[in-house]
Design a protein around this motif. Structure first.
Motif, PDB file in Angstrom:
ATOM      1  N   THR A 124      19.593  25.491   6.568  1.00 49.05           N
ATOM      2  CA  THR A 124      19.139  24.147   6.965  1.00 49.05           C
ATOM      3  C   THR A 124      19.912  23.644   8.180  1.00 49.05           C
TER       4      THR A 124
ATOM      5  N   ARG B  55      12.880  12.899  13.548  1.00 51.72           N
ATOM      6  CA  ARG B  55      11.958  13.760  12.799  1.00 51.72           C
ATOM      7  C   ARG B  55      11.668  15.002  13.627  1.00 51.72           C
TER       8      ARG B  55
ATOM      9  N   GLU C 216       8.118  19.907   8.491  1.00 47.38           N
ATOM     10  CA  GLU C 216       8.722  18.765   9.192  1.00 47.38           C
ATOM     11  C   GLU C 216      10.053  18.470   8.505  1.00 47.38           C
ATOM     12  N   ALA C 217      10.988  17.889   9.278  1.00 49.13           N
ATOM     13  CA  ALA C 217      12.318  17.656   8.715  1.00 49.13           C
ATOM     14  C   ALA C 217      12.970  16.460   9.395  1.00 49.13           C
TER      15      ALA C 217
ATOM     16  N   PHE D 111      19.487  19.697   9.185  1.00 49.83           N
ATOM     17  CA  PHE D 111      18.236  19.008   8.876  1.00 49.83           C
ATOM     18  C   PHE D 111      17.894  19.141   7.393  1.00 49.83           C
ATOM     19  N   GLU D 112      16.985  18.291   6.964  1.00 49.86           N
ATOM     20  CA  GLU D 112      16.481  18.328   5.582  1.00 49.86           C
ATOM     21  C   GLU D 112      14.962  18.320   5.631  1.00 49.86           C
ATOM     22  N   LYS D 113      14.350  19.301   4.987  1.00 48.83           N
ATOM     23  CA  LYS D 113      12.890  19.383   5.001  1.00 48.83           C
ATOM     24  C   LYS D 113      12.280  18.162   4.322  1.00 48.83           C
ATOM     25  N   ILE D 114      11.159  17.723   4.868  1.00 54.19           N
ATOM     26  CA  ILE D 114      10.434  16.575   4.314  1.00 54.19           C
ATOM     27  C   ILE D 114       9.343  17.093   3.390  1.00 54.19           C
TER      28      ILE D 114
ATOM     29  N   TRP E 277       4.556  14.153   5.383  1.00 55.22           N
ATOM     30  CA  TRP E 277       4.468  14.570   6.781  1.00 55.22           C
ATOM     31  C   TRP E 277       3.610  13.583   7.572  1.00 55.22           C
TER      32      TRP E 277
END
Length: 378
Positions: free
Chosen positions: A19, A35, A52-53, A107-110, A115
């Motif tokens: 990540t 984002r 997206e993250a 980052f952290e995935k959304i 999204w």
């Protein structure tokens, strides 16, 4: 709208294991809360959106602190800093200014439901990537993708079977069998998965259990060519040659144009000492090949050995020459050719063949002593 592109080196990003990434700082550098729209191979025909993250953390770092940093490179999934530098040069078109500023982006995935851009079928995307990696022989990477897809849908029979196939190719047969068993809990009559399990059991050394599972598959579909082929091979491994021959003969009735079947039958007949019949089977294998690429060099070599046992040395030599044309550096083929040339009294040619063996394996005692014997006969 910040866009990041990831490549084949970033498989851990897709699977969620990694990540963070390192990128050259933009004119307007990224900041926490931005984002990210992330793609796989953005400028190629394989382009696809992967997630997206949100940026959760940023570390600014000059290139001088990156270029020789092996520890950082390994954390990023590279072998060392030189490997990472090569990737950066590809990414940024060649030379990088030592004064350039980079960013370590965390980052952290959304969740896909949140999204803003186009949504994707995440499981389908990961599965497609896994299949591409599998088909290109990158089994260590494809297994990570199949794992990631199975975390989304642990009961997908296709994924369980493919992961089993993947693990088998990595030599992890026990893990592969576990995958096949999970798939068979859902589809107990799936003959292809039963057959794959039988193959994995065979490769793990559990031949008797492989035969039992093969029998289950056979009872479901007794005319399936793939099931018959492996059933014949398993019976052969069990030493049940007559039963194996009956299976191969039945398979030939179904699929008489398959060179692999004729090759396997020829190998079996050779082991049974039925050399004339073995040669007929090998000849048929050559006859039904559409082109030379389909010819089995190993079986042609076995046909040559059968001719030697029958005292037909010219025919044997033709076989060994044909096998060598397909695998020109195969030591066993070259050694066999030398032996038959000795039988034909062609000692100088035999020495040449043994020299080729010794060039590739100087410690080959057979080639050494046979060459010495040829020299004595000159």
């Amino acid at each position: 709208m910040p866009i990041l592109s990831f490549s084949s080196n970033d498989i851990d990003v897709i699977t969620g294991k990694k990540t963070r990434t390192i990128r050259k700082a933009w004119k307007t550098p990224l900041k926490v809360g931005d984002r990210l729209y992330c793609y796989w191979n953005l400028v190629s025909k394989e382009k696809m959106k992967i997630f997206e993250a949100f940026v959760t953390k940023i570390e600014d770092i000059p290139f001088e602190d990156i270029k020789d940093n092996d520890e950082l490179a390994v954390e990023e999934g590279f072998k060392d800093s030189k490997d990472m530098l090569r990737e950066f040069k590809k990414m940024y078109g060649g030379r990088i200014n030592p004064n350039e500023n980079f960013q370590i982006i965390y980052f952290e995935k959304i969740n896909i439901d949140d999204w803003k851009g186009d949504k994707i079928d995440e499981k389908a995307m990961i599965t497609k990537r896994a299949d591409i990696l599998f088909d290109s022989g990158k089994f260590d990477k494809s297994t990570m993708c199949y794992d990631a897809a199975l975390r989304i849908d642990p009961d997908d029979v296709y994924l369980l079977n493919k992961q089993g196939d993947n693990l088998s190719r990595l030599g992890k047969f026990i893990d592969a069998i576990e995958c096949y068993d999970k798939a068979l809990e859902i589809e107990p009559d799936n003959v292809y998965i039963l057959n794959n399990k039988a193959i994995a059991l065979l490769n793990s050394g559990n031949i008797n259990e492989a035969y039992k599972v093969s029998t289950i598959a056979y009872n479901f579909r007794p005319s399936s060519p793939i099931i018959l082929y492996w059933r014949g091979f398993i019976l052969e491994m069990l030493g049940r040659y007559d039963d194996a021959l009956k299976v191969y003969d039945k398979l030939i009735e179904i699929d008489s144009e398959n060179p692999e079947v004729w090759n396997s039958r020829g190998n079996l007949l050779s082991d049974m000492g039925l050399l004339e019949q073995a040669i007929e089977s090998f000849d048929k294998a050559v006859e039904v090949c559409l082109d030379d690429s389909e010819m089995d060099a190993g079986s042609i070599n076995r046909m040559g050995n059968a001719y030697i046992d029958l005292g037909k040395y010219d025919d044997a030599l033709d076989c060994f020459n044909k096998a060598i044309s397909l695998e020109k550096h195969n030591i066993d083929f070259l050694l066999n050719k030398g032996v038959v040339l000795m039988e034909l009294g062609k000692f100088e040619e035999a020495i040449d063949s043994f020299n080729k063996v010794l060039l590739r394996n100087p410690d080959n005692e057979d080639a050494f002593f046979l060459k010495e014997e040829c020299l004595e006969n000159l």
